[in-house]
Design a protein around this motif. Structure first.
Motif, PDB file in Angstrom:
ATOM      1  N   PHE A 149       8.226  -1.474 -10.471  1.00 37.13           N
ATOM      2  CA  PHE A 149       8.679   0.040  -9.987  1.00 37.13           C
ATOM      3  C   PHE A 149       9.268   0.871 -11.270  1.00 37.13           C
ATOM      4  N   THR A 150       9.016   2.090 -11.204  1.00 38.65           N
ATOM      5  CA  THR A 150       9.611   2.829 -12.074  1.00 38.65           C
ATOM      6  C   THR A 150      11.066   3.774 -11.646  1.00 38.65           C
ATOM      7  N   ILE A 151      11.751   3.469 -12.335  1.00 42.66           N
ATOM      8  CA  ILE A 151      13.256   4.198 -11.840  1.00 42.66           C
ATOM      9  C   ILE A 151      13.102   5.595 -12.706  1.00 42.66           C
ATOM     10  N   HIS A 172       0.557   0.752   0.661  1.00 44.60           N
ATOM     11  CA  HIS A 172       0.524   2.059   0.181  1.00 44.60           C
ATOM     12  C   HIS A 172       0.029   2.870   1.411  1.00 44.60           C
ATOM     13  N   SER A 173       0.421   4.174   1.574  1.00 48.17           N
ATOM     14  CA  SER A 173      -0.311   5.093   2.118  1.00 48.17           C
ATOM     15  C   SER A 173      -0.012   6.506   1.449  1.00 48.17           C
ATOM     16  N   CYS A 174      -1.101   7.111   1.334  1.00 46.26           N
ATOM     17  CA  CYS A 174      -1.081   8.518   0.871  1.00 46.26           C
ATOM     18  C   CYS A 174      -0.294   9.424   1.848  1.00 46.26           C
ATOM     19  N   SER A 175       0.295   9.135   2.925  1.00 43.01           N
ATOM     20  CA  SER A 175       1.034   9.980   3.728  1.00 43.01           C
ATOM     21  C   SER A 175       2.225   8.846   4.063  1.00 43.01           C
ATOM     22  N   PRO A 176       2.937   8.578   3.364  1.00 42.50           N
ATOM     23  CA  PRO A 176       3.956   7.473   3.461  1.00 42.50           C
ATOM     24  C   PRO A 176       5.066   7.795   4.509  1.00 42.50           C
ATOM     25  N   ASN A 177       5.535   6.928   5.324  1.00 41.81           N
ATOM     26  CA  ASN A 177       6.887   7.099   6.214  1.00 41.81           C
ATOM     27  C   ASN A 177       8.085   6.652   5.598  1.00 41.81           C
ATOM     28  N   VAL A 178       8.065   6.048   4.419  1.00 35.69           N
ATOM     29  CA  VAL A 178       9.400   5.884   3.720  1.00 35.69           C
ATOM     30  C   VAL A 178       9.313   6.434   2.385  1.00 35.69           C
ATOM     31  N   ILE A 179      10.436   6.506   1.800  1.00 36.52           N
ATOM     32  CA  ILE A 179      10.621   6.717  -0.041  1.00 36.52           C
ATOM     33  C   ILE A 179      11.502   5.797  -0.315  1.00 36.52           C
ATOM     34  N   VAL A 180      11.006   5.084  -1.627  1.00 37.29           N
ATOM     35  CA  VAL A 180      12.087   4.284  -2.434  1.00 37.29           C
ATOM     36  C   VAL A 180      12.975   5.093  -3.425  1.00 37.29           C
ATOM     37  N   THR A 181      14.164   5.209  -3.294  1.00 32.45           N
ATOM     38  CA  THR A 181      15.084   5.957  -4.028  1.00 32.45           C
ATOM     39  C   THR A 181      15.892   4.634  -4.819  1.00 32.45           C
ATOM     40  N   TYR A 182      17.065   5.213  -5.625  1.00 34.82           N
ATOM     41  CA  TYR A 182      17.616   4.064  -6.241  1.00 34.82           C
ATOM     42  C   TYR A 182      19.170   4.717  -6.486  1.00 34.82           C
ATOM     43  N   LYS A 183      20.052   3.483  -6.267  1.00 36.05           N
ATOM     44  CA  LYS A 183      21.511   3.815  -6.451  1.00 36.05           C
ATOM     45  C   LYS A 183      21.942   2.889  -7.441  1.00 36.05           C
ATOM     46  N   GLY A 184      22.006   3.424  -8.793  1.00 33.04           N
ATOM     47  CA  GLY A 184      22.119   2.293  -9.843  1.00 33.04           C
ATOM     48  C   GLY A 184      20.986   1.684 -10.062  1.00 33.04           C
ATOM     49  N   GLU A 200       4.059  -0.537  11.006  1.00 28.76           N
ATOM     50  CA  GLU A 200       4.124  -0.775   9.534  1.00 28.76           C
ATOM     51  C   GLU A 200       4.849   0.355   8.929  1.00 28.76           C
ATOM     52  N   ILE A 201       5.570  -0.231   7.930  1.00 26.70           N
ATOM     53  CA  ILE A 201       6.293   0.590   6.976  1.00 26.70           C
ATOM     54  C   ILE A 201       5.424   0.876   5.680  1.00 26.70           C
ATOM     55  N   PHE A 202       5.121   2.171   5.197  1.00 28.61           N
ATOM     56  CA  PHE A 202       4.147   2.338   4.117  1.00 28.61           C
ATOM     57  C   PHE A 202       4.932   3.314   3.126  1.00 28.61           C
ATOM     58  N   ASN A 203       4.792   2.888   1.906  1.00 26.79           N
ATOM     59  CA  ASN A 203       5.474   3.436   0.540  1.00 26.79           C
ATOM     60  C   ASN A 203       4.173   4.276  -0.110  1.00 26.79           C
ATOM     61  N   SER A 204       4.527   4.965  -0.986  1.00 31.20           N
ATOM     62  CA  SER A 204       3.333   5.574  -1.926  1.00 31.20           C
ATOM     63  C   SER A 204       3.536   4.928  -3.291  1.00 31.20           C
ATOM     64  N   TYR A 205       2.348   4.562  -3.903  1.00 31.02           N
ATOM     65  CA  TYR A 205       2.303   3.779  -5.034  1.00 31.02           C
ATOM     66  C   TYR A 205       2.417   4.665  -6.367  1.00 31.02           C
ATOM     67  N   ILE A 206       1.726   6.042  -5.814  1.00 33.29           N
ATOM     68  CA  ILE A 206       1.368   6.806  -6.941  1.00 33.29           C
ATOM     69  C   ILE A 206       1.909   8.345  -6.621  1.00 33.29           C
ATOM     70  N   ASP A 207       1.533   9.100  -7.668  1.00 33.71           N
ATOM     71  CA  ASP A 207       1.826  10.765  -7.440  1.00 33.71           C
ATOM     72  C   ASP A 207       0.750  11.159  -6.420  1.00 33.71           C
ATOM     73  N   LEU A 208       1.285  11.815  -5.358  1.00 35.34           N
ATOM     74  CA  LEU A 208       0.277  12.202  -4.305  1.00 35.34           C
ATOM     75  C   LEU A 208      -0.085  13.531  -4.553  1.00 35.34           C
ATOM     76  N   LEU A 209       0.065  14.351  -5.466  1.00 38.79           N
ATOM     77  CA  LEU A 209      -0.262  15.587  -5.978  1.00 38.79           C
ATOM     78  C   LEU A 209      -1.978  15.607  -5.745  1.00 38.79           C
ATOM     79  N   TYR A 210      -2.591  14.895  -6.166  1.00 33.65           N
ATOM     80  CA  TYR A 210      -4.241  14.949  -6.353  1.00 33.65           C
ATOM     81  C   TYR A 210      -4.717  14.811  -5.334  1.00 33.65           C
ATOM     82  N   PRO A 211      -6.041  15.406  -5.517  1.00 29.74           N
ATOM     83  CA  PRO A 211      -7.227  15.001  -4.235  1.00 29.74           C
ATOM     84  C   PRO A 211      -7.364  13.784  -4.245  1.00 29.74           C
TER      85      PRO A 211
END
Length: 406
Positions: A149-151, A172-184, A200-211
């Protein structure tokens, strides 16, 4: 500019995170003078791990330059040497059970893996007794590259890398239903859509800006699967993301495809140039980067609308260069063009949207545009309270900035 490496590992969770920047308010290791910490307690909590690499840092001095991935793998090896118990983030999945996808790696990835292994031996072999053999290291590096993971901070500036085994279980999903953030150094998973029991819980592995095509290429290259999520199968946002400028004579499909090819090439060219020239850290090189952005925007603008994601990508890069050069007006001008299209192209409660409003709001306040600044910060806050949680210190900081303007 010399990039100093700092390490922040929470005393409670003991997860390794490597920070590739130096802040003046960070505490510094008195021995190697290359490891930086948030405060004294953070430094004390990390000492059981840092003492094992501090000797290597002292030994190499200014020549100490392992990559972030190499440092993370070294810390994993050292951590596994001092404890055999599951960490709090290994309740469901052990790090050694990570998928490595070794059978899917091409020659380029294999070469990168071998280069990382060579660097690990170069910087650590004299200080870590009996490193694992090359086959075990090949697997470990592949596991980290595929599951790490990238912090990032609240403005999405890169802080470091880490592994969170339990969090890595999410698909992964390109329309994720969760976001991973960091506290410390603790990862927090927060819902950004309504999730019913059993779903099912889906996160995004990548930047979702692109087509869709770009996202699928990235996922296949980095994570070895072809995405079949709803967004990829419907391609519902692709038309807006690839908006073409309204012209009296519309461009032919082959002209559009040729411009897409140019855009992808110039993005990669800029990435390489930025990496090289930011290290050199001179005004002349920043001006060269800005010129590269401006020329590419001019060329792409003959066909692409300003809301086209390839245009937005280069505007974002130009904004970053302006910020490095302290050209606040230039950065503001690009930010104003970016923020609304971002709100359309990204999913709801996107950290990319929040960070853009945050950067723009702080720019406005710095340029004494008070009402615009407060408005932008409030929009950032609305996203951050969902993504980071209302009790997060990033949220508290933005609230403080808003209150100070009253």
């Amino acid at each position: 500019m010399v990039l100093n490496i700092a390490v922040h590992v929470s005393q409670e969770r003991r997860r390794p995170v490597v920070f590739l920047f130096r802040r003046d308010d960070l505490s510094k290791c008195g021995k190697c003078k290359q490891a930086y910490y948030c405060n004294v307690d953070c430094q004390r909590g990390d000492w059981p791990m840092h003492k094992l690499e501090c000797v290597a840092m002292c030994s190499y001095g200014e020549n100490w330059c392992p990559s972030e991935t190499v440092r993370l793998v070294a810390r994993i090896i050292m951590k596994q040497r001092v404890t055999t118990e599951r960490t709090p983030s290994e309740r469901l999945l052990l790090l050694k059970e990570f998928e490595a996808h070794l059978d899917k790696m091409d020659s380029e990835k294999e070469e990168m893996n071998q280069a990382d292994i060579a660097a690990l031996h170069h910087f650590y072999s004299r200080h870590i007794i009996d490193l694992p053999d090359d086959q075990a290291l090949t697997e470990l590096f592949a596991q980290v590259n595929c599951n790490g993971f990238t912090i990032e901070d609240e403005e999405l500036s890169h802080l470091g890398s880490a592994v969170f085994p339990d969090v890595a279980l999410m698909n992964h999903s390109c329309s994720p239903n969760v976001i991973v953030t960091y506290k410390g150094t603790a990862a927090e998973v927060r819902a950004v859509q309504e999730i019913n029991p059993g779903e099912e819980i889906f996160n995004s592995y990548i930047d979702l800006l692109y087509p869709t095509e770009d996202r699928r290429e990235r996922l296949l290259d980095s994570y070895f699967f072809m995405c079949q999520c709803t967004e990829c199968t419907t391609k519902s946002k692709d038309k807006a993301k690839m908006e073409i400028r309204k012209l009296s004579s519309p461009p032919e499909p082959n002209e559009i495809q040729s411009m897409v090819h140019y855009a992808k090439n110039v993005i990669e060219e800029f990435r390489r140039a930025k990496h090289y020239k930011y290290i050199l850290f001179s005004l002349e090189h920043y001006l060269e980067l800005l010129e590269m952005c401006e020329l590419s925007l001019e060329k792409m603008g003959a066909i692409f609308a300003d809301t086209n994601v390839y245009m937005l990508h280069m505007m974002y890069q130009a904004m970053g260069v302006c910020l490095y050069m302290q050209d606040w007006d230039g950065a503001m001008s690009y930010g104003e063009k970016i923020v609304q299209p971002y709100s359309i192209h990204y999913p709801a409660y996107s950290l990319n949207v929040a960070s853009m409003y945050l950067k723009l709001g702080r720019l406005y306040l710095g340029l004494e545009k008070k009402s615009q600044g407060v408005k932008a910060l409030n929009k950032a806050l609305a996203v951050m309270e969902v993504a980071h949680g209302k009790d997060h210190h990033y949220v508290a900081e933005v609230k403080r900035e808003i209150v100070e303007q009253k």
